[in-house]
Design a protein around this motif. Sequence first.
Motif, PDB file in Angstrom:
ATOM      1  N   PRO A 183       0.836  -1.205   0.000  1.00  0.00           N
ATOM      2  CA  PRO A 183       0.000   0.000   0.000  1.00  0.00           C
ATOM      3  C   PRO A 183       0.867   1.250   0.000  1.00  0.00           C
ATOM      4  O   PRO A 183       1.997   1.235   0.497  1.00  0.00           O
ATOM      5  CB  PRO A 183      -0.784  -0.098   1.310  1.00  0.00           C
ATOM      6  CG  PRO A 183      -0.493  -1.441   1.882  1.00  0.00           C
ATOM      7  CD  PRO A 183       0.779  -1.914   1.290  1.00  0.00           C
ATOM      8  N   ILE A 184       0.315   2.353  -0.517  1.00  0.00           N
ATOM      9  CA  ILE A 184       1.051   3.607  -0.489  1.00  0.00           C
ATOM     10  C   ILE A 184       0.183   4.737   0.042  1.00  0.00           C
ATOM     11  O   ILE A 184      -0.947   4.929  -0.381  1.00  0.00           O
ATOM     12  CB  ILE A 184       1.619   3.968  -1.880  1.00  0.00           C
ATOM     13  CG1 ILE A 184       2.586   5.153  -1.781  1.00  0.00           C
ATOM     14  CG2 ILE A 184       0.507   4.231  -2.906  1.00  0.00           C
ATOM     15  CD1 ILE A 184       3.457   5.346  -3.006  1.00  0.00           C
ATOM     16  N   GLY A 185       0.733   5.421   1.046  1.00  0.00           N
ATOM     17  CA  GLY A 185       0.153   6.650   1.554  1.00  0.00           C
ATOM     18  C   GLY A 185       1.265   7.688   1.423  1.00  0.00           C
ATOM     19  O   GLY A 185       1.467   8.301   0.388  1.00  0.00           O
ATOM     20  N   GLN A 213     -10.114   7.109  -3.618  1.00  0.00           N
ATOM     21  CA  GLN A 213     -10.522   8.327  -2.937  1.00  0.00           C
ATOM     22  C   GLN A 213      -9.368   9.025  -2.207  1.00  0.00           C
ATOM     23  O   GLN A 213      -9.570  10.054  -1.561  1.00  0.00           O
ATOM     24  CB  GLN A 213     -11.665   8.039  -1.954  1.00  0.00           C
ATOM     25  CG  GLN A 213     -12.962   7.696  -2.663  1.00  0.00           C
ATOM     26  CD  GLN A 213     -14.153   7.526  -1.750  1.00  0.00           C
ATOM     27  OE1 GLN A 213     -15.185   6.995  -2.149  1.00  0.00           O
ATOM     28  NE2 GLN A 213     -14.044   7.969  -0.495  1.00  0.00           N
ATOM     29  N   ALA A 214      -8.166   8.473  -2.329  1.00  0.00           N
ATOM     30  CA  ALA A 214      -6.968   9.118  -1.776  1.00  0.00           C
ATOM     31  C   ALA A 214      -5.817   8.821  -2.728  1.00  0.00           C
ATOM     32  O   ALA A 214      -4.804   8.244  -2.356  1.00  0.00           O
ATOM     33  CB  ALA A 214      -6.672   8.602  -0.371  1.00  0.00           C
ATOM     34  N   ASP A 215      -6.006   9.214  -3.992  1.00  0.00           N
ATOM     35  CA  ASP A 215      -5.104   8.761  -5.071  1.00  0.00           C
ATOM     36  C   ASP A 215      -4.046   9.780  -5.452  1.00  0.00           C
ATOM     37  O   ASP A 215      -3.611   9.843  -6.607  1.00  0.00           O
ATOM     38  CB  ASP A 215      -5.926   8.371  -6.308  1.00  0.00           C
ATOM     39  CG  ASP A 215      -6.584   9.572  -6.977  1.00  0.00           C
ATOM     40  OD1 ASP A 215      -6.686  10.641  -6.325  1.00  0.00           O
ATOM     41  OD2 ASP A 215      -6.990   9.440  -8.147  1.00  0.00           O
ATOM     42  N   ASP A 216      -3.574  10.562  -4.483  1.00  0.00           N
ATOM     43  CA  ASP A 216      -2.583  11.588  -4.805  1.00  0.00           C
ATOM     44  C   ASP A 216      -1.261  10.991  -5.279  1.00  0.00           C
ATOM     45  O   ASP A 216      -0.587  11.568  -6.136  1.00  0.00           O
ATOM     46  CB  ASP A 216      -2.353  12.514  -3.611  1.00  0.00           C
ATOM     47  CG  ASP A 216      -2.072  11.760  -2.323  1.00  0.00           C
ATOM     48  OD1 ASP A 216      -3.005  11.107  -1.826  1.00  0.00           O
ATOM     49  OD2 ASP A 216      -0.933  11.800  -1.826  1.00  0.00           O
ATOM     50  N   ALA A 228      -0.320  16.824  -3.707  1.00  0.00           N
ATOM     51  CA  ALA A 228      -0.721  16.481  -2.342  1.00  0.00           C
ATOM     52  C   ALA A 228      -2.163  16.875  -2.070  1.00  0.00           C
ATOM     53  O   ALA A 228      -2.554  18.011  -2.322  1.00  0.00           O
ATOM     54  CB  ALA A 228       0.201  17.176  -1.346  1.00  0.00           C
ATOM     55  N   ASP A 229      -2.955  15.921  -1.587  1.00  0.00           N
ATOM     56  CA  ASP A 229      -4.299  16.210  -1.088  1.00  0.00           C
ATOM     57  C   ASP A 229      -4.201  16.530   0.389  1.00  0.00           C
ATOM     58  O   ASP A 229      -3.456  15.876   1.130  1.00  0.00           O
ATOM     59  CB  ASP A 229      -5.220  14.999  -1.276  1.00  0.00           C
ATOM     60  CG  ASP A 229      -5.630  14.809  -2.730  1.00  0.00           C
ATOM     61  OD1 ASP A 229      -5.515  15.776  -3.498  1.00  0.00           O
ATOM     62  OD2 ASP A 229      -6.054  13.691  -3.084  1.00  0.00           O
ATOM     63  N   ASP A 230      -4.972  17.500   0.861  1.00  0.00           N
ATOM     64  CA  ASP A 230      -4.873  17.902   2.261  1.00  0.00           C
ATOM     65  C   ASP A 230      -5.666  16.980   3.175  1.00  0.00           C
ATOM     66  O   ASP A 230      -5.200  16.625   4.257  1.00  0.00           O
ATOM     67  CB  ASP A 230      -5.358  19.341   2.441  1.00  0.00           C
ATOM     68  CG  ASP A 230      -5.043  19.880   3.827  1.00  0.00           C
ATOM     69  OD1 ASP A 230      -3.900  19.694   4.280  1.00  0.00           O
ATOM     70  OD2 ASP A 230      -5.939  20.453   4.458  1.00  0.00           O
ATOM     71  N   ALA A 231      -6.861  16.574   2.771  1.00  0.00           N
ATOM     72  CA  ALA A 231      -7.705  15.781   3.670  1.00  0.00           C
ATOM     73  C   ALA A 231      -8.582  14.799   2.900  1.00  0.00           C
ATOM     74  O   ALA A 231      -9.804  14.937   2.860  1.00  0.00           O
ATOM     75  CB  ALA A 231      -8.567  16.706   4.531  1.00  0.00           C
ATOM     76  N   LYS A 240      -3.902   8.197   4.082  1.00  0.00           N
ATOM     77  CA  LYS A 240      -4.440   9.533   3.799  1.00  0.00           C
ATOM     78  C   LYS A 240      -3.369  10.603   3.665  1.00  0.00           C
ATOM     79  O   LYS A 240      -3.679  11.749   3.360  1.00  0.00           O
ATOM     80  CB  LYS A 240      -5.416   9.939   4.906  1.00  0.00           C
ATOM     81  CG  LYS A 240      -6.692   9.112   4.952  1.00  0.00           C
ATOM     82  CD  LYS A 240      -7.612   9.602   6.064  1.00  0.00           C
ATOM     83  CE  LYS A 240      -8.917   8.825   6.095  1.00  0.00           C
ATOM     84  NZ  LYS A 240      -9.819   9.328   7.162  1.00  0.00           N
ATOM     85  N   VAL A 241      -2.114  10.252   3.921  1.00  0.00           N
ATOM     86  CA  VAL A 241      -1.057  11.265   3.927  1.00  0.00           C
ATOM     87  C   VAL A 241      -0.355  11.331   2.569  1.00  0.00           C
ATOM     88  O   VAL A 241      -0.319  10.355   1.824  1.00  0.00           O
ATOM     89  CB  VAL A 241      -0.034  10.985   5.043  1.00  0.00           C
ATOM     90  CG1 VAL A 241      -0.681  11.215   6.407  1.00  0.00           C
ATOM     91  CG2 VAL A 241       0.504   9.563   4.955  1.00  0.00           C
ATOM     92  N   PRO A 242       0.220  12.497   2.231  1.00  0.00           N
ATOM     93  CA  PRO A 242       0.843  12.675   0.912  1.00  0.00           C
ATOM     94  C   PRO A 242       2.306  12.241   0.888  1.00  0.00           C
ATOM     95  O   PRO A 242       2.973  12.145   1.920  1.00  0.00           O
ATOM     96  CB  PRO A 242       0.741  14.186   0.688  1.00  0.00           C
ATOM     97  CG  PRO A 242       0.863  14.759   2.081  1.00  0.00           C
ATOM     98  CD  PRO A 242       0.152  13.773   2.992  1.00  0.00           C
ATOM     99  N   LEU A 243       2.804  12.006  -0.314  1.00  0.00           N
ATOM    100  CA  LEU A 243       4.230  11.782  -0.517  1.00  0.00           C
ATOM    101  C   LEU A 243       5.027  13.009  -0.113  1.00  0.00           C
ATOM    102  O   LEU A 243       4.523  14.135  -0.160  1.00  0.00           O
ATOM    103  CB  LEU A 243       4.512  11.472  -1.993  1.00  0.00           C
ATOM    104  CG  LEU A 243       3.919  10.185  -2.570  1.00  0.00           C
ATOM    105  CD1 LEU A 243       3.980  10.220  -4.088  1.00  0.00           C
ATOM    106  CD2 LEU A 243       4.647   8.972  -2.032  1.00  0.00           C
ATOM    107  N   LYS A 244       6.281  12.792   0.276  1.00  0.00           N
ATOM    108  CA  LYS A 244       7.217  13.881   0.546  1.00  0.00           C
ATOM    109  C   LYS A 244       8.460  13.664  -0.329  1.00  0.00           C
ATOM    110  O   LYS A 244       8.563  12.682  -1.056  1.00  0.00           O
ATOM    111  CB  LYS A 244       7.591  13.913   2.027  1.00  0.00           C
ATOM    112  CG  LYS A 244       6.426  14.224   2.961  1.00  0.00           C
ATOM    113  CD  LYS A 244       5.999  15.670   2.893  1.00  0.00           C
ATOM    114  CE  LYS A 244       4.981  16.015   3.970  1.00  0.00           C
ATOM    115  NZ  LYS A 244       4.541  17.423   3.907  1.00  0.00           N
ATOM    116  N   ASP A 245       9.410  14.579  -0.231  1.00  0.00           N
ATOM    117  CA  ASP A 245      10.517  14.572  -1.185  1.00  0.00           C
ATOM    118  C   ASP A 245      11.360  13.296  -1.152  1.00  0.00           C
ATOM    119  O   ASP A 245      11.740  12.768  -2.201  1.00  0.00           O
ATOM    120  CB  ASP A 245      11.412  15.805  -1.009  1.00  0.00           C
ATOM    121  CG  ASP A 245      11.734  16.118   0.442  1.00  0.00           C
ATOM    122  OD1 ASP A 245      11.392  15.301   1.322  1.00  0.00           O
ATOM    123  OD2 ASP A 245      12.314  17.184   0.695  1.00  0.00           O
TER     124      ASP A 245
END
Length: 323
Positions: A183-185, A213-216, A228-231, A240-245
């Motif tokens: 899985p990826i968050g 529904q959280a496909d950023d 990045a999606d905020d919420a 539910k959290v976005p990727l970072k660098d």
Amino acid sequence: MKDLDQMYIPTFADVEAAHDRIVPYIHRTPVLTSSYINSLAGAELFFKCENFQKAGAFKVRGASNAVFGLDDETAKRGVATHSSGNHALSLSYAAGQRGIPCHVVMPRTAPQAKKDAVRGYGGIITECEPSTSSREEVFAKVQVETGAEFVHPYNDHRVIAGQATCSRELLEQTDGLDAVIAPIGGGGMVSGTCLTLSNIAKDVAIYAAEPEQADDAYRSFKAGHIIADDAPNTVADGLKVPLKDLTWHFVSNHVTDILTASEQDIIDAMRLTWQRMKIVMEPSSAVPLATILKNPDVFKGKRVGVIVTGGNVDLAKLPWMQS
């Protein structure tokens, strides 16, 4: 966000060091199979069961590596993080094992089972609103007040090296894999998988699985830059959290593809594994199987490692029991 050039990118030597460091504090989790699910998928699936891990999730690997890698002076001030659940309770567990404080910022909507587990391991919770912006704002205040060492849930080289030990074990336990899917968050587990496979199993394809529904991460992967999606709103609360660098570095360079599944696909896959494999997995952990069943042509006839990331479920609120 730091420029990637200023961040340390972990190496496979870091993975080996992490493995040696965390062995006393984690389980070597089993790999399970199901002939029935194999028949549905048209592939041989090997489930790496991190739902049987200490603290109920893979994140205890990265958390333990970070906590036990601290020098004594830094450790005295404790550790701090923000997390929807599994990293929070894993860091609380690791900090408890070392006898240091752990401060955690959690969304007020996080599953009660995960909040209870954090407190059970001695973690000190400060609640925030269920958005990335609120989480980071509240955390900044907590860190200033405590002076604790920040251990990011995934955008941290120590955490990624620890998570990489999971796929290192999987390769030792299962011969001849064609692919691994997780899985990826925020991308910590996927980054660790990339780190291991790109060094010692270059021919194994790496897939990431994400809720529609959280496909950023999916949209970021297609666009070639972080979106990045905020919420976002999904039953898979751990994603539910976005990727970072730092995680984007691994995802953009090593992932073969990112696949998505609907909320119903995820719930159905979760229920299927409960019924057929008799194992408790949380919704986030069911997303890989959901995407495999949705994309049979991608995996047909292949030997696929499926990382089951955790089993911390609120048993009073199972998704198939909701009205």
